[in-house]
Structures are given as C-alpha cells and as structure tokens.
Enzyme design. Sequence first.
Site, PDB file in Angstrom:
ATOM      1  N   HIS A 159      -0.149   5.239   6.892  1.00  0.00           N
ATOM      2  CA  HIS A 159       0.740   5.890   5.795  1.00  0.00           C
ATOM      3  C   HIS A 159       0.700   7.417   6.126  1.00  0.00           C
ATOM      4  O   HIS A 159       0.113   8.055   6.584  1.00  0.00           O
ATOM      5  CB  HIS A 159      -0.431   5.750   4.696  1.00  0.00           C
ATOM      6  CG  HIS A 159      -0.712   4.434   4.404  1.00  0.00           C
ATOM      7  ND1 HIS A 159      -1.902   3.916   4.734  1.00  0.00           N
ATOM      8  CD2 HIS A 159      -0.017   3.249   3.701  1.00  0.00           C
ATOM      9  CE1 HIS A 159      -1.921   2.620   4.398  1.00  0.00           C
ATOM     10  NE2 HIS A 159      -0.759   2.160   3.789  1.00  0.00           N
TER      11      HIS A 159
ATOM     12  N   SER B 273       0.790  -1.153   0.148  1.00  0.00           N
ATOM     13  CA  SER B 273       0.079   0.051  -0.128  1.00  0.00           C
ATOM     14  C   SER B 273       1.033   1.201   0.012  1.00  0.00           C
ATOM     15  O   SER B 273       0.429   2.324  -0.210  1.00  0.00           O
ATOM     16  CB  SER B 273      -0.932   0.163   1.269  1.00  0.00           C
ATOM     17  OG  SER B 273      -0.199  -0.033   2.236  1.00  0.00           O
TER      18      SER B 273
ATOM     19  N   ASP C  93      -3.012   8.407   7.700  1.00  0.00           N
ATOM     20  CA  ASP C  93      -3.898   7.791   8.242  1.00  0.00           C
ATOM     21  C   ASP C  93      -3.219   7.014   9.381  1.00  0.00           C
ATOM     22  O   ASP C  93      -2.063   7.484   9.554  1.00  0.00           O
ATOM     23  CB  ASP C  93      -4.727   6.802   7.341  1.00  0.00           C
ATOM     24  CG  ASP C  93      -3.864   5.853   6.621  1.00  0.00           C
ATOM     25  OD1 ASP C  93      -2.599   5.728   6.770  1.00  0.00           O
ATOM     26  OD2 ASP C  93      -4.143   5.187   5.780  1.00  0.00           O
TER      27      ASP C  93
END
Length: 334
Positions: free
Chosen positions: A312, A38, A309
């Site tokens: 990240h 991600s 978040d």
Amino acid sequence: MDHRMTSCLLLLLVSFQIAFAQDAPTTLVPAIMTFGDSVVDVGNNNYLPTIFRADYPPYGRDFAGHKPTGRFCNGKLATDITAETLGFTKYPPAYLSPEASGKNLLIGANFASAASGYDDKAALLNHAIPLCQQVEYFKEYKSKLIKVAGSKKADTIIKGAIYLLSAGSSDFVQNYYVNPLLNKQVYAVGARKIGVTSLPPTGCLPAARTLFGWHEKGCVSRLNTDAQQFNKKLNAAASKLQKQYSGLKIVVFDIFTPLYELVQSPAKSGFTEATKGCCGTGTVETTSLLCNPKSYGTCPNATQYVFWDSVHPSEAANEILATSLIGQGFPLIG
C-alpha cells in the site's frame, strides 16, 4: 509543472466550483459511497474475524490522533484526501462501525473490505466482505438514509453522490476479467456517478518484487503487462455500460500511470525510496502477520517512501494519487 503546482491549481478550480455551486454550498457532491478492497477500506475489517486488518500500530501513526483506524496506511488514503478536496470536513464512516448511524449517514458510507475483490469466493475465504455483500449493505444503507433524511432528500443524496470502486488488486492474477454486475446493481438502486480505479502497476509493488522479481531488476514486467491488459478490459466495460444506461456517468481512474511514474522517478516528487515499504524491511510486510509493533526496521519518516508497507502507498504518495483522481474525476462532479 510539478505535482505541487498541479495540486494547487486543482484546489483553486475546486474552490471556484464550490463557491458558485447552487446545490452544494459546502461540498461539490452530497455524499461519497466507496466499495472495494484494502486500498480504500477505512475500518470495516476491524469488525470481522480476519487477519486482514490494520487496526494496530504502526498503521495510522501519522493519521489524526496518531491512532490506527483500520486504514492500510500510515495516514490518509487517496480517497480521504479526495473527500477533503471536495469540501468534506468528515470522512464517510465505515459501514460496519458504530459511527455509521444517524446524521453521519448523510455524507455517505464506506463499504470496502481489505482482501475483497472481484472474486467473491476469495473474499469469503479471507473472511472479508465480498463485493456482492457490499452492494447489499449499500441497499441497507439506503433504507437507513430514508429514515434519517426522508425519501425526497435521500433520493437527492443517492443520485448526486459519487460512487467509488477500487478492487482487483487482491485477485487479478487469478481473474482476468471485469464483472460489470456491481455497477449494474448500484445503478439499479440509484447510482448515477461511478468512478472505478484501474489496477496499479502491480509488478512494482514491493511484495511483488520480492515474490516474483528475483530473476529481473526493477518491476516485474509480466505482472505490469497483466495489469495493463486488465485495465484495457475495464475501460471497454465502462464504455459499454455508459452507452447502455441512461444518465450514467462512469469514469475509469488511471492509477497505473501516476504510481508507475512515482516508482520510476521518485526523486522528482521528493521521495528517496520506491522499491520497498516503510514498515519493517518493506519487502513482504502487510497485515498483522508482518507489519506490526514488533516489525524490525520500520522507517522513522514515511514521507520519503512511496510505499507504507509492501503493498500500500504511503500518505505522501496518496496525496499525489489523489491529485490525479481529482483531475480525472471532474466529469463526475458536474
């Protein structure tokens, strides 16, 4: 010297290299190929039946057009900023997207998938693209590239491209090893310039503090120790691979140090918050389960936050990480 001054100097150096490079009139390398999780996924998971997606607000609110793209960030990823610094005016497309066709393939492709990692079984459970499948997609990409550019030009692109791998954050707690097979496989199909990111200070991620740090103040020390042990093995594996394979250039990008420094001394780089993310409460939010348009408390200005978040980095933090990437990656550019 602060990070802004360092960034300016690096951009100046890169500009000089672009100006005098004979084989790359507009970019320092012909293409960028990205594999991983991600941290570098630019939208492949948008096309998968998985909860690990970021194709909805507030993700992407500070990106061009203010629309979510599938990036787990409010704006640009570190790899986006790195691509811009190398002279690219467009980003290599997510391989599963419709944009990954025709001339768009000439600048590379992104094969990364959120919730992937070194453990292929975990990736399959998450309905993500395992690293082994990402390599298979790369082989498929190479065949498509030959049709678009011809064998000779395609070979030049494949050998001159930079190959970036960012994986491990999703599964390192369960797997304290480095599987060098991915690097061997991409080498076998032409990769010669490979950059692998280290693990970040995982114990400093807001989610880790929430889930594992209730008994201690600050970062979760045991998780950071585990990450550092992992990174030592990663460096040893990279050194071994470089000795084994002729013409291979491999660089391990140290992400741990610059991100750890940001978390420990955020004010030095203009941040006011490094213990929680901007989205929602910033303590556990990530993916559609918790970071979504209904998340209560999302901050109005993400530039003040190290994290977007609970896992990240924000675009502002990614700019600093990208500066570090460029500085460490000069051996891959030549």
